[in-house]
Design a protein around this motif. Structure first.
Motif, short mmCIF file in Angstrom:
data_model
loop_
_atom_site.label_atom_id
_atom_site.label_comp_id
_atom_site.label_asym_id
_atom_site.label_seq_id
_atom_site.Cartn_x
_atom_site.Cartn_y
_atom_site.Cartn_z
N PRO A 182 0.72 -1.26 -0.13
CA PRO A 182 -0.23 0.04 -0.14
C PRO A 182 0.87 1.13 -0.04
O PRO A 182 1.77 1.30 0.71
CB PRO A 182 -0.72 -0.13 1.32
N ARG A 183 0.29 2.27 -0.93
CA ARG A 183 1.10 3.28 -1.12
C ARG A 183 0.24 4.55 -1.28
O ARG A 183 -0.87 4.47 -1.80
CB ARG A 183 2.26 3.61 -2.35
N GLY A 184 0.22 5.77 -0.77
CA GLY A 184 -0.54 6.88 -1.25
C GLY A 184 -2.02 7.03 -0.56
O GLY A 184 -2.16 6.08 0.19
N ARG A 235 5.49 2.83 4.28
CA ARG A 235 5.44 3.69 5.67
C ARG A 235 4.00 4.02 5.85
O ARG A 235 3.52 4.37 7.09
CB ARG A 235 6.01 4.95 5.19
N GLU A 236 3.21 3.89 4.75
CA GLU A 236 1.70 4.21 5.07
C GLU A 236 1.02 3.15 6.19
O GLU A 236 0.39 3.59 7.07
CB GLU A 236 0.76 4.14 3.77
N GLU A 248 2.42 3.70 9.65
CA GLU A 248 1.79 5.09 10.15
C GLU A 248 0.74 4.64 10.72
O GLU A 248 0.19 5.02 11.73
CB GLU A 248 1.71 6.17 9.11
N GLN A 249 -0.43 3.95 9.98
CA GLN A 249 -1.64 3.45 10.42
C GLN A 249 -1.58 2.65 11.73
O GLN A 249 -2.31 2.64 12.59
CB GLN A 249 -2.33 2.83 9.11
N ALA A 250 -0.63 1.51 11.55
CA ALA A 250 -0.68 0.74 12.70
C ALA A 250 -0.02 1.32 13.97
O ALA A 250 -0.31 0.94 15.24
CB ALA A 250 0.38 -0.42 11.97
N HIS A 306 9.80 -0.07 9.86
CA HIS A 306 9.65 0.05 8.62
C HIS A 306 10.73 -1.08 7.94
O HIS A 306 11.92 -0.72 8.54
CB HIS A 306 9.81 1.33 8.04
N GLY A 307 10.50 -2.00 7.19
CA GLY A 307 11.58 -2.82 6.83
C GLY A 307 10.91 -3.91 5.71
O GLY A 307 9.48 -3.84 5.61
#
Length: 191
Positions: free
Chosen positions: A15-17, A80-81, A84-86, A103-104
């Motif tokens: 998932p992006r954007g 990264r999205e 952020e949500q998690a 992130h990884g």
């Protein structure tokens, strides 16, 4: 990759954007029951350190920190999205030190060897670039005797065929398929 496949991948696969954020909200609803079921199959104990790979919007992380006696819960996600949500969903557990989200990628997990007793992934293995390499990396960070569980829903697009073989190729033992009404899980252990 075609337009439809690209949209699907940016919404659900990696998932992006804006589409990725929307996909995260949808995945939270679609994957919650599978995550709860898979967590139950892992039989988490008070001393356990648990890793989730591809945690998406963080629903399983939330279930792990709220409804199991796990000592520590960590997660890695490629986008990264989703981190952020998690993080937003699990801010209290993170602040208390009960959870850590990074992130990884599954191919290069940012953890030491033999750090976890249990590991899981819900619907993420179909989008890993190399499933066997990812599973070997998960094996590296697991303790001997540790348990892994790969949960997959119909939304994953993955059939149960070949999943046990992937785990066996990555040197896991005691692989099997457990089915519920809609999902399946392939638990295994690290010898």
């Amino acid at each position: 990759m075609g337009v439809a496949a690209s949209i699907f991948m940016n919404t659900f696969g990696r998932p992006r954007g804006v589409l990725g954020r929307l996909g995260g909200f949808l995945m939270a609803r679609m994957n919650e029951s599978c995550a709860a079921w898979v967590i139950g199959l892992l039989d988490i104990q008070p001393h356990d350190r648990v890793l989730e790979v591809g945690f998406g919007p963080g629903v399983a992380i939330q279930l792990l920190t709220r409804s199991t006696p796990a000592k520590y819960v960590a997660g890695v996600d490629f986008t990264r999205e989703m981190v952020e949500q998690a993080t937003t969903r699990n801010v209290k557990a993170i602040e208390s030190g009960g959870a850590e989200l990074r992130h990884g990628s599954v191919e290069n997990l940012p953890f030491e060897d033999h750090a976890f007793d249990k590991a899981l992934a819900i619907n993420s293995i179909p989008v890993w670039p190399d499933a066997v390499a990812g599973l070997r990396e998960m094996r590296r960070v697991m303790k001997a005797g540790g348990k892994i569980a790969l949960g997959l829903t119909p939304y994953s697009g993955r059939s149960k065929d070949g999943v046990c073989e992937l785990l066996t190729t990555a040197d896991f033992a005691n692989t099997r398929v457990v089915e519920s009404e809609r999902e399946f899980c392939t638990p295994a252990s690290k010898p």
